[in-house]
Each structure stands twice: as structure tokens, then as C-alpha cells.
Design a protein around this motif. Structure first.
Motif, PDB file in Angstrom:
ATOM      1  N   PHE A  11       0.819  -1.203   0.000  1.00  0.00           N
ATOM      2  CA  PHE A  11       0.000   0.000   0.000  1.00  0.00           C
ATOM      3  C   PHE A  11       0.859   1.263   0.000  1.00  0.00           C
ATOM      4  CE2 PHE A  11      -3.664  -2.574   1.494  1.00  0.00           C
ATOM      5  CZ  PHE A  11      -4.525  -2.207   0.473  1.00  0.00           C
ATOM      6  N   LEU A  40      -9.122   5.722  -2.228  1.00  0.00           N
ATOM      7  CA  LEU A  40      -9.531   4.338  -1.985  1.00  0.00           C
ATOM      8  C   LEU A  40      -8.414   3.519  -1.332  1.00  0.00           C
ATOM      9  CD1 LEU A  40     -11.568   3.580  -5.199  1.00  0.00           C
ATOM     10  CD2 LEU A  40     -12.407   3.997  -2.898  1.00  0.00           C
ATOM     11  N   THR A  44      -8.801   1.638   2.241  1.00  0.00           N
ATOM     12  CA  THR A  44      -8.478   0.221   2.382  1.00  0.00           C
ATOM     13  C   THR A  44      -7.393   0.005   3.430  1.00  0.00           C
ATOM     14  OG1 THR A  44      -9.003  -0.042   0.048  1.00  0.00           O
ATOM     15  CG2 THR A  44      -7.856  -1.849   1.101  1.00  0.00           C
ATOM     16  N   VAL A  47      -9.024   0.069   6.740  1.00  0.00           N
ATOM     17  CA  VAL A  47      -9.723  -1.189   7.027  1.00  0.00           C
ATOM     18  C   VAL A  47      -8.721  -2.259   7.467  1.00  0.00           C
ATOM     19  CG1 VAL A  47     -11.025  -3.073   5.969  1.00  0.00           C
ATOM     20  CG2 VAL A  47     -11.685  -0.712   5.526  1.00  0.00           C
ATOM     21  N   LEU A  48      -7.593  -2.338   6.799  1.00  0.00           N
ATOM     22  CA  LEU A  48      -6.570  -3.306   7.216  1.00  0.00           C
ATOM     23  C   LEU A  48      -6.053  -3.010   8.620  1.00  0.00           C
ATOM     24  CD1 LEU A  48      -4.402  -3.954   4.055  1.00  0.00           C
ATOM     25  CD2 LEU A  48      -5.838  -5.559   5.283  1.00  0.00           C
ATOM     26  N   ALA A  62     -12.813   4.924   7.855  1.00  0.00           N
ATOM     27  CA  ALA A  62     -12.623   4.506   6.463  1.00  0.00           C
ATOM     28  C   ALA A  62     -13.875   4.768   5.637  1.00  0.00           C
ATOM     29  CB  ALA A  62     -12.241   3.034   6.398  1.00  0.00           C
TER      30      ALA A  62
END
Length: 84
Positions: A11, A40, A44, A47-48, A62
Motif C-alpha cells: 500500500f 480508496l 483500504t 480497514v486493514l 474509512a
């Protein structure tokens, strides 16, 4: 545990490549697309991180980031079409 580290590194690499496209994009539409993709990627990543830390507050953040990114993309796209 190692899976989260590998995903985080991917990421970060993706975010830096998108930042390069945001600053050096040949057209405004390319910059807009890269900025939306960067939004985005950030959502993400949140969220991780929520999965890693076990706290659900990051899922709410998020969701807000993703919604604000969508709304800003729509506004900028309408501005670029000169219909705003």
C-alpha cells in the motif's frame, strides 16, 4: 502478522506511485483519477489497520473517507466539464 506487513508495504508503494501521478499527471482528468484511487487506497489501509488492531472505530473513519472522496470526485469532475 507478516501478511499485514506485506500488505502495508504494498500500500505504501502504491500510494507513492499514485502521489507521483497526482503531481505529474499530464491532464487534470489523470490527476483526478489518481487522487480518487489514492483515496480508496487510504480507506483500504484503514480497514486493514482496523483488522490488525481489533478496533472498529477505524472502519467508521474509512467509511467517511471513502464517502468524502466520492463526493469530491463528483464535484471536481463536474467542474472539469464546466457544468458546475
Amino acid at each position: 502478522m507478516i501478511e499485514f506487513l506485506i500488505a502495508s508495504l504494498l500500500f505504501v508503494v502504491l500510494a507513492f506511485s499514485l502521489l507521483y501521478r497526482v503531481f505529474k499527471g499530464p491532464t487534470a482528468a489523470d490527476r483526478l483519477c489518481a487522487a480518487d484511487s489514492l483515496d480508496l487506497v487510504c480507506a483500504t489501509a484503514l480497514v486493514l489497520y482496523a483488522l490488525y488492531s481489533g478496533r472498529s472505530v477505524y472502519l467508521d473513519i474509512a467509511l467517511v473517507v471513502a464517502l468524502l472522496g466520492f463526493v469530491s470526485t463528483v464535484f471536481v469532475a463536474r467542474y472539469l466539464e464546466r457544468r458546475l
